[in-house]
Design a protein around this motif. Structure first.
Motif: not given
Length: 813
Positions: A573-574, A588, A590, A592, A602-603, A646, A792
Motif C-alpha cells: 500500500c502507498q 492505495e 498495490l 507485488r 512489479w505491476p 484499481n 509502497p
C-alpha cells in the motif's frame, strides 16, 4: 683592614629600639625574608630591601650594588636613606686591601662582611671633597665563591651601630637576599625558557596540524583558508593571512585567505611589494627579497609606523612574513601577527619558516594535481565527446545508460531511450558535401538541446543519429518528448543560401519493458527508429523481437496463474496525505508478485500480461480480497482509513463486479466509505456507456470513485462532467515534469482548477520531493501520493510506518 666594632656593653641605642645587641640585624633579616616572599621580580625586591633596612631596622642608609662584568666596581641599583647622594661615591675596598688585588669582585667573593669607617672615599680612591658626617658603613657581600653578584651596604651615623651579632645577622640577611635574587633570576630564566618552549611547542603543534591539512587538501583556496585558521585557532596567533603578489604597476598584493582579521582591514593597509614606504613592512620585504621578515616590532620599528596605530588598537605587537616560493619564484606571502612584542624567537621562526615552505609545496602540489586533472579531463572529453557537436559519444551514452538503468532498477522506475535519425542525410552529404552535412548536424544538435533540458542526456551515436536518454520516463512521457523534438526540427535549416529539410524519425525503447541492459535498449530503439522511418509516422515505440519476448510472456502467464492460486502475491500500500493538514487520508492497494525464480516482480511486469490473458479478473479478485481483509485487520487495531483498489477496463465490463463487491462488504463488514476504486481514464474510454453504468452502480453502494492517470486518455469534458466520480488523480508523468516542463505545469494547474470547478477532489501522483509538494500545495491540490510521503510498503507494515511518524518528521525538518 680598618673597621671599628661598636661596644655592645655600653647599651647605647636609639629611642624605640630594643636595648640588646642583634635586634636591628634581626629586624633586617626578617624584613629581607618577608620581602623575598612577597617579591615578584628582582626589580621590586631590591628597593623594598633598602627601605626595610632604613625604615624597619632604623639604619641611616642602605644601598645595593651589582658587581660589574669586569669585577672592578659595584654599580648602585637600589638605595634608600640619608646618604643617598653619596652612594655612587663610596670606596668599598677595606683599608688593608687595594683595588689592584683582583678588584672589588675578588674581595666580595670571599663572602666576609666588613665595616668601613668615615671619611667616605670616592670609588676612584680619592678623598671626598665634602665627606658626610662621621659614621660606619657595613659592606655585606651578596653571594660567595664564584657566585658573588654584588653587595648590600648599610650605613649608620652611630659609630656603635654594628656590633658583632648585628653584623652576623646582617650577613645572614645578605646571604638570604642573594639566595632570593638567584631564586628570582632562576624563576625568570625558567619562565623565559617555558615561554620559549611554549612558543616552539605552539609552532610545532601548528606545523603538525598544517602537515595533516596538506595531506587532505583538495583545492588551493580551501588549503589557504585552513592554514590561516590553524595558525590562529591552534597556534594562538592574533591573525594570519595569505596574499599573492600582483605584477601590475602598483605591485599590490591580492588577499587570498585570512583568519582573525577582516579583508577590509587588510585592504586598508595598502600593502605593496614595491620599495616604497608601504612596501617596507614585513609582507612587502618578504615578497620583494624572497627572504622572511621576522619578529618586526610594531611598537618600535620605524618602518612600521604607517600601521602602528591600527596595530595598537587591534592588540598585536609583532609581525612576521614568510615568502611563498612556488615554481622557482615568489608568488606571495604568509603573514602572521602576534600579541607579544617579543614573539617569533629563532626556534619559533625556524618552525614557521618550515611551515611556510610546506604551504608553498602544498600549493605547488595542488597546482600540479590540477594541471594533471585538467589534462585527464581533456583526454576524457576526447574519449567521451563527439568533436563536431560537443555532445557525448556512443561510449559515454552507454556508460550513462548503465548508471541510469541501475538507478531505475533500484527505484523501480522506468526510463526511456529515444533514437533520432536525420532523414536523407546521406543525400545531403553526396549533394552538398560533408561541410554542409556537418553544419546540418550541429544545427540538429542545437534544436534537440532546446527540447531536452539536460544536454548530458543527448549523445551522437552515428553519422546522423542521436540518442536521447529520459530517466524516470515511461512510454507516454517518451512519446511526448519525441513529438516535441520533431516539432523543433520542423522548420528547414539554412545552410549558406540553401534551405534543407531537417526532418527526422525517432524510435523509442523503454526500460524494463523493452530491455534491462543498455545494449538491448540501444538496439531496440534503433530498430524502432527504422520502423518509424519505414512507416512515415515520425516516431515509433519498439514492437519487434517478439520471439523471445513471447516465450517469456507465455511462461510468465502460466506462472501468474499459479501465483494467484498459490497466494504468491503480496499486498502493498502507498499512503495518501492531505496538503492542508498533512494527515493520512487513505492508501492505495498495490500488488507485488514474489516469483520463485525471478524474485519480486512489479505491476508493470505482469499487469499487462493479466489484461491480455484473461487473468485480470482473478488478479483483481485477489487484490480486492486482500484489501478488504487488510481493512478489517486495521479496523480491529483501531485504524480507520479508506483503501483504494484499481479496476481495469475488463473489470468494468464484468457483469459480476457489483456482486463481488457486495459480497466482500458483507463478508468483512465495515462501511462502504472504507473502500475506494480507481479507474483509469483510458479504461473508461474503451466502453464509455458500459463504464458509466458500472460506476453508477458502484456509487449506489456508497463507494467513492477516482479517475486514475487523468490527462493521459482522451475523454471529453462533457463526458467527464457526467461521470459519478469523487476525485481525479493527476498522472505522475505530469507531476514529475511540472517543475521543469512548462506544458506539464500548465496541465497540472489546469487540471486542479477544472476539478475544483466540477467540485471534485484532486490527488497528485508521483510527488517525489518537497519541491513538488510545495508547488502542488501552492496550486491548491488536495492530496499527495508519492515518495515524498512514502514508497509502497507491505500492508502489514503500515501500522508501524504510521506510528513511526517519519513523514511528519521529514516534512518538519
Amino acid at each position: 683592614m680598618s673597621w671599628q666594632m661598636p661596644d655592645a656593653s655600653t647599651g647605647d641605642h636609639r629611642p624605640g629600639e630594643a636595648p640588646w645587641a642583634g635586634s636591628r640585624g634581626l629586624r633586617v633579616l626578617r624584613a629581607v625574608h618577608s620581602a623575598i616572599i612577597a617579591a615578584r621580580d628582582e626589580a621590586s625586591l631590591l628597593p623594598e630591601v633598602c627601605r626595610a633596612v632604613v625604615d624597619t631596622a632604623g639604619y641611616t642608609s642602605a644601598w645595593i650594588g651589582r658587581l660589574t662584568k669586569d669585577g672592578a666596581t659595584v654599580q648602585p641599583v637600589a638605595e634608600h636613606g640619608a646618604l643617598e647622594d653619596d652612594f655612587g661615591r663610596l670606596q668599598l675596598v677595606p683599608a688593608d686591601r687595594s683595588e689592584g688585588e683582583g678588584g672589588i669582585g675578588k674581595i666580595l667573593r670571599e663572602g666576609r662582611p666588613w665595616v668601613v669607617a668615615s671619611p667616605v672615599h670616592r670609588l676612584t680612591g680619592a678623598v671626598a671633597e665634602s665627606a658626610p658626617a662621621p659614621g660606619l658603613v657595613a659592606v655585606l657581600p651578596l653571594g660567595s665563591g664564584t657566585e658573588a653578584m654584588g653587595a648590600l651596604i648599610v650605613g649608620d651615623a652611630d659609630p656603635s651601630a654594628f656590633n658583632a651579632l648585628d653584623l652576623d645577622l646582617l650577613g645572614d640577611a645578605a646571604r638570604s637576599l642573594a639566595y632570593g635574587i638567584e631564586s628570582l633570576r632562576s624563576a625568570q630564566r625558567h619562565a623565559r625558557a617555558e615561554d620559549e618552549l611554549r612558543r616552539v611547542d605552539r609552532a610545532r603543534r601548528t606545523l603538525s596540524a598544517v602537515n595533516r591539512t596538506l595531506v587532505r587538501a583538495a583545492n588551493e583556496e580551501a588549503l589557504l583558508v585552513d592554514i590561516c585558521r590553524i595558525l590562529v585557532e591552534e597556534g594562538g596567533y592574533r591573525y594570519a593571512w595569505v596574499g599573492y603578489a600582483l605584477h601590475d604597476e602598483a605591485m599590490g598584493v591580492q588577499i587570498m585567505a585570512h583568519v582573525g582579521v577582516e579583508k577590509a582591514h587588510l585592504d586598508g593597509l595598502q600593502i605593496t611589494w614595491n620599495d616604497t614606504e608601504r612596501g617596507r613592512g614585513a609582507t612587502g620585504i618578504a615578497i620583494r627579497t624572497g627572504l622572511p621578515s621576522i619578529g618586526r616590532n610594531m611598537l618600535t620599528d620605524p618602518d612600521l609606523t604607517p600601521w602602528r596605530d591600527e596595530a595598537l588598537r587591534r592588540g598585536y605587537a609583532a609581525i612576521s612574513a614568510f615568502p611563498l616560493h612556488v615554481g622557482g619564484e615568489v608568488i606571495g606571502n604568509l603573514t602572521i601577527a602576534a600579541a607579544e612584542p617579543d614573539a617569533f624567537d629563532a626556534a619559533e621562526a625556524d618552525l614557521l619558516g618550515e611551515l611556510a615552505g610546506d604551504l608553498a609545496f602544498g600549493i605547488e602540489t595542488l597546482r600540479t594535481r590540477e594541471r594533471s586533472r585538467q589534462a585527464e579531463a581533456a583526454i576524457k572529453r576526447m574519449a567521451e565527446q563527439d568533436p563536431l557537436t560537443g555532445l557525448p559519444n556512443r561510449w559515454r551514452l552507454r556508460l550513462r545508460l548503465d548508471d541510469e538503468i541501475g538507478r531505475a532498477r533500484t527505484g523501480h522506475r522506468p526510463l526511456a531511450l529515444l533514437m533520432l535519425g536525420i532523414d536523407h542525410f546521406q543525400e545531403i552529404n553526396e549533394t552538398l558535401g560533408y561541410h554542409q552535412g556537418d553544419a546540418m548536424l550541429c544545427e540538429v544538435a542545437a534544436r534537440v538541446g532546446r527540447a531536452v533540458v539536460d544536454t548530458a542526456n543527448i549523445a551522437r551515436m552515428g553519422e546522423a543519429e542521436f540518442a536521447i536518454l529520459l530517466p524516470n520516463s515511461d512510454a507516454g512521457a517518451a512519446s511526448r518528448m519525441a513529438q516535441r523534438i520533431l516539432t523543433e526540427m520542423f522548420d528547414p535549416v539554412a545552410i549558406g543560401e540553401v534551405m534543407l529539410d531537417a526532418g527526422g524519425s525517432i524510435g523509442i525503447a523503454v526500460f524494463p519493458g523493452h530491455g534491462t541492459e543498455s545494449d538491448t535498449l540501444i538496439r531496440r530503439a534503433n530498430v524502432a527508429m527504422h520502423q518509424a522511418r519505414q512507416h512515415g509516422h515520425g516516431q515509433a515505440l519498439y514492437t519487434g523481437g517478439r520471439d523471445q519476448e513471447c516465450a517469456r510472456r507465455l511462461a510468465l502467464i502460466g506462472d501468474l496463474h499459479r501465483a494467484i492460486d498459490g497466494n504468491e502475491l503480496r499486498l502493498f500500500c502507498q499512503p495518501k496525505v492531505r496538503f492542508s493538514n498533512r494527515e493520512v487520508c487513505g492508501v492505495e492497494a498495490l500488488v507485488r508478485w514474489e516469483h520463485p525464480q525471478l524474485g519480486m516482480l512489479w505491476p508493470d511486469e505482469f499487469i499487462g500480461l493479466a489484461e491480455h490473458s484473461g487473468l485480470i479478473s482473478p488478479l483483481t479478485d485477489w487484490v480486492m480480497q486482500a484489501a478488504f481483509r487488510q481493512s478489517y485487520v486495521w479496523r480491529q487495531a483501531g485504524l480507520r482509513l479508506p483503501l483504494a483498489v484499481n479496476l481495469s477496463a475488463r473489470d468494468l465490463r464484468d457483469p459480476k463486479l457489483i456482486e463481488r463487491v457486495r459480497n466482500l462488504l458483507a463478508t468483512w463488514g465495515g462501511e462502504p466509505e472504507g473502500v475506494q476504486f480507481e479507474l483509469t481514464e483510458s479504461a473508461l474510454m474503451q466502453d464509455p456507456a458500459g463504464g458509466l453504468e458500472s460506476m453508477r452502480r458502484l456509487k449506489d453502494l456508497g463507494i467513492e470513485l477516482f479517475i486514475d492517470d487523468f490527462g493521459t486518455g482522451y475523454s471529453s469534458l462533457a463526458y467527464l462532467q457526467k461521470l459519478p466520480v469523487d476525485a481525479i488523480k493527476i498522472d505522475r508523468s505530469f507531476v514529475l515534469d511540472m517543475l521543469s516542463d512548462t506544458d506539464s505545469a500548465v496541465i497540472v494547474r489546469s487540471t486542479i482548477d477544472l476539478a475544483h470547478d466540477l467540485d471534485l477532489e484532486v490527488v497528485a501522483e508521483g510527488v517525489e520531493d518537497r519541491a513538488g509538494w510545495s508547488h502542488l500545495a501552492a496550486q491548491g491540490c488536495d492530496v499527495a501520493q508519492g515518495y515524498v510521503v512514502s514508497q509502497p510498503i507491505p500492508a502489514e507494515a503500515y501500522a508501524e510506518w504510521r506510528a513511526d511518524g517519519s513523514f511528519e518528521a521529514r516534512m518538519m525538518a
